[in-house]
Scaffold this motif. Sequence first.
Motif, PDB file in Angstrom:
ATOM      1  N   PRO A   1     -60.837-129.987 -39.378  1.00 27.15           N
ATOM      2  CA  PRO A   1     -59.313-130.106 -38.827  1.00 27.15           C
ATOM      3  C   PRO A   1     -58.972-128.815 -38.781  1.00 27.15           C
ATOM      4  CG  PRO A   1     -60.195-130.986 -40.718  1.00 27.15           C
ATOM      5  CD  PRO A   1     -61.558-130.017 -40.938  1.00 27.15           C
ATOM      6  N   GLY A   2     -58.317-128.233 -37.984  1.00 20.45           N
ATOM      7  CA  GLY A   2     -57.613-127.412 -37.378  1.00 20.45           C
ATOM      8  C   GLY A   2     -57.448-127.537 -35.672  1.00 20.45           C
ATOM      9  N   LEU A   3     -56.366-126.016 -35.328  1.00 12.67           N
ATOM     10  CA  LEU A   3     -56.527-126.529 -33.641  1.00 12.67           C
ATOM     11  C   LEU A   3     -57.026-125.804 -32.535  1.00 12.67           C
ATOM     12  CD1 LEU A   3     -52.254-124.772 -34.335  1.00 12.67           C
ATOM     13  CD2 LEU A   3     -52.799-126.722 -33.868  1.00 12.67           C
ATOM     14  N   ARG A   4     -57.214-126.170 -31.704  1.00 10.80           N
ATOM     15  CA  ARG A   4     -58.065-126.124 -30.818  1.00 10.80           C
ATOM     16  C   ARG A   4     -57.485-125.177 -29.596  1.00 10.80           C
ATOM     17  NH1 ARG A   4     -60.624-128.112 -34.645  1.00 10.80           N
ATOM     18  NH2 ARG A   4     -62.323-128.854 -34.683  1.00 10.80           N
ATOM     19  N   PRO A   5     -56.478-124.211 -29.753  1.00 10.60           N
ATOM     20  CA  PRO A   5     -56.244-123.775 -28.372  1.00 10.60           C
ATOM     21  C   PRO A   5     -56.599-123.569 -27.530  1.00 10.60           C
ATOM     22  CG  PRO A   5     -56.776-122.371 -29.922  1.00 10.60           C
ATOM     23  CD  PRO A   5     -56.868-123.766 -30.853  1.00 10.60           C
ATOM     24  N   ASN A   6     -58.228-123.771 -27.443  1.00 10.89           N
ATOM     25  CA  ASN A   6     -58.834-123.991 -25.985  1.00 10.89           C
ATOM     26  C   ASN A   6     -58.254-125.423 -25.144  1.00 10.89           C
ATOM     27  OD1 ASN A   6     -60.121-124.544 -28.301  1.00 10.89           O
ATOM     28  ND2 ASN A   6     -62.058-125.232 -26.616  1.00 10.89           N
TER      29      ASN A   6
ATOM     30  N   GLY B   1     -51.814-125.897 -26.923  1.00 10.60           N
ATOM     31  CA  GLY B   1     -51.820-125.652 -28.171  1.00 10.60           C
ATOM     32  C   GLY B   1     -51.422-126.338 -29.724  1.00 10.60           C
ATOM     33  N   LYS B   2     -51.147-127.841 -28.782  1.00  9.09           N
ATOM     34  CA  LYS B   2     -50.626-128.381 -30.272  1.00  9.09           C
ATOM     35  C   LYS B   2     -51.895-129.434 -30.857  1.00  9.09           C
ATOM     36  CE  LYS B   2     -46.824-130.030 -28.409  1.00  9.09           C
ATOM     37  NZ  LYS B   2     -46.227-131.050 -28.376  1.00  9.09           N
ATOM     38  N   TYR B   3     -53.288-128.977 -30.213  1.00 12.36           N
ATOM     39  CA  TYR B   3     -54.485-130.152 -29.733  1.00 12.36           C
ATOM     40  C   TYR B   3     -55.100-129.495 -31.693  1.00 12.36           C
ATOM     41  CZ  TYR B   3     -58.413-132.926 -28.270  1.00 12.36           C
ATOM     42  OH  TYR B   3     -58.899-133.981 -28.430  1.00 12.36           O
ATOM     43  N   TYR B   4     -54.688-130.919 -32.437  1.00  7.63           N
ATOM     44  CA  TYR B   4     -55.104-130.388 -34.287  1.00  7.63           C
ATOM     45  C   TYR B   4     -56.530-131.721 -34.302  1.00  7.63           C
ATOM     46  CZ  TYR B   4     -55.302-130.158 -38.891  1.00  7.63           C
ATOM     47  OH  TYR B   4     -55.478-129.357 -40.074  1.00  7.63           O
ATOM     48  N   ALA B   5     -57.712-131.626 -34.627  1.00  9.92           N
ATOM     49  CA  ALA B   5     -59.142-132.623 -34.345  1.00  9.92           C
ATOM     50  C   ALA B   5     -59.430-131.755 -35.632  1.00  9.92           C
ATOM     51  CB  ALA B   5     -59.252-132.403 -33.226  1.00  9.92           C
ATOM     52  N   ALA B   6     -60.236-133.265 -35.594  1.00  5.57           N
ATOM     53  CA  ALA B   6     -61.316-132.773 -36.640  1.00  5.57           C
ATOM     54  C   ALA B   6     -63.111-133.510 -36.519  1.00  5.57           C
ATOM     55  CB  ALA B   6     -61.343-133.268 -37.777  1.00  5.57           C
ATOM     56  N   PHE B   7     -64.188-133.123 -35.934  1.00  7.79           N
ATOM     57  CA  PHE B   7     -65.652-133.321 -35.948  1.00  7.79           C
ATOM     58  C   PHE B   7     -66.069-134.150 -36.209  1.00  7.79           C
ATOM     59  CE2 PHE B   7     -63.206-131.473 -32.557  1.00  7.79           C
ATOM     60  CZ  PHE B   7     -62.417-132.070 -31.109  1.00  7.79           C
ATOM     61  N   VAL B   8     -66.871-135.635 -36.739  1.00  8.76           N
ATOM     62  CA  VAL B   8     -68.101-135.696 -36.929  1.00  8.76           C
ATOM     63  C   VAL B   8     -69.308-135.894 -36.227  1.00  8.76           C
ATOM     64  CG1 VAL B   8     -66.624-135.918 -39.002  1.00  8.76           C
ATOM     65  CG2 VAL B   8     -67.094-137.891 -37.828  1.00  8.76           C
ATOM     66  N   ILE B   9     -70.442-135.834 -36.572  1.00 10.60           N
ATOM     67  CA  ILE B   9     -71.535-136.598 -36.249  1.00 10.60           C
ATOM     68  C   ILE B   9     -71.867-138.083 -37.252  1.00 10.60           C
ATOM     69  CG2 ILE B   9     -73.931-136.784 -35.466  1.00 10.60           C
ATOM     70  CD1 ILE B   9     -71.519-135.215 -33.910  1.00 10.60           C
TER      71      ILE B   9
END
Length: 124
Positions: free
Chosen positions: A92-97, A100-108
């Motif tokens: 989980p964290g901000l994805r500034p690329n 500016g407000k895109y906060y996401a987490a990714f799993v497989i």
Amino acid sequence: MFDHVVFGVSDYAASKEFFLKVLSPLGVTVVSEGPIGIELFHPSSKASLGIRLKPVEKPSPLHLAFTAENRGQVDAFYRAALETGAKDNGAPGLRPNYTGKYYAAFVIGPDGHNIEMVCHESEA
């Protein structure tokens, strides 16, 4: 945003457990389960997710992104996913690329699908 997404999995029981647990922070529940599989949805949404019983030998990887109302739901999704054996694909964290407000987490997930939970809101 989607109306519905339906896909087959190699292990129905494992996938059912995974999606029920990781989507529970959003309030997603089973709307129906029968001979062809399970359908999940959130009470305030018209969109659904269908997981089919028919096993597939090697499913094509998908990227599924679910919308969270807040960053806490993203964090809860990530913890729940790792507890079910999912592999980390982005804590989980901000994805500034992205924005500016895109906060996401990714799993497989169990079948190699890239599952994302994203919140587009500022931290409250």
